[in-house]
Scaffold this motif. Sequence first.
Motif, PDB file in Angstrom:
ATOM      1  N   SER A  72      14.091  16.154  -3.455  1.00  0.00           N
ATOM      2  CA  SER A  72      14.100  15.052  -2.497  1.00  0.00           C
ATOM      3  C   SER A  72      13.321  15.372  -1.228  1.00  0.00           C
ATOM      4  O   SER A  72      12.802  14.475  -0.572  1.00  0.00           O
ATOM      5  N   SER A  73      13.235  16.645  -0.871  1.00  0.00           N
ATOM      6  CA  SER A  73      12.453  17.034   0.310  1.00  0.00           C
ATOM      7  C   SER A  73      11.988  18.468   0.129  1.00  0.00           C
ATOM      8  O   SER A  73      12.606  19.258  -0.591  1.00  0.00           O
ATOM      9  N   ARG A  99       5.749  19.251   5.701  1.00  0.00           N
ATOM     10  CA  ARG A  99       7.006  18.798   5.108  1.00  0.00           C
ATOM     11  C   ARG A  99       6.800  17.451   4.445  1.00  0.00           C
ATOM     12  O   ARG A  99       5.947  16.680   4.851  1.00  0.00           O
ATOM     13  N   GLU A 150       9.244  14.213   2.308  1.00  0.00           N
ATOM     14  CA  GLU A 150      10.538  13.693   1.878  1.00  0.00           C
ATOM     15  C   GLU A 150      10.311  12.428   1.076  1.00  0.00           C
ATOM     16  O   GLU A 150       9.458  11.612   1.436  1.00  0.00           O
TER      17      GLU A 150
END
Length: 119
Positions: A90-91, A113, A115
């Motif tokens: 999910s992330s 990053r 998500e």
Amino acid sequence: MVTIRIRNLRLRTYIGFNEEEMKKRQDVVVNVRFSYKADEAAETDDVKYAVNYRTITKEIIALVEDGRFMLLERLAADVLELVMQHEPISSAEVEVDKPHALRFSDSVSASLRAERSNA
């Protein structure tokens, strides 16, 4: 959610845009952190419900060691994209260090990053 960390994966690749950098492999250190819903894996202790971090690590090794990159940003983005291709995740966060890239510095790093919007 569980968070898995792959720490200090030390690899060699072609990275940089100077003529010398393009001719010889250099060290990079890859750190990856990802999260996924692990309720079933934790409850059943069955690997079929877990994200296989060994598989992901092997994919990262192949990507980095077989690749050529001008920028740390590109390398980090490619690793992040590879990790996020695993649907249960999910992330994720990726940091790539290039040791000794600057005089008087241990390393230079790039972090990214991602998500999933439906997470």
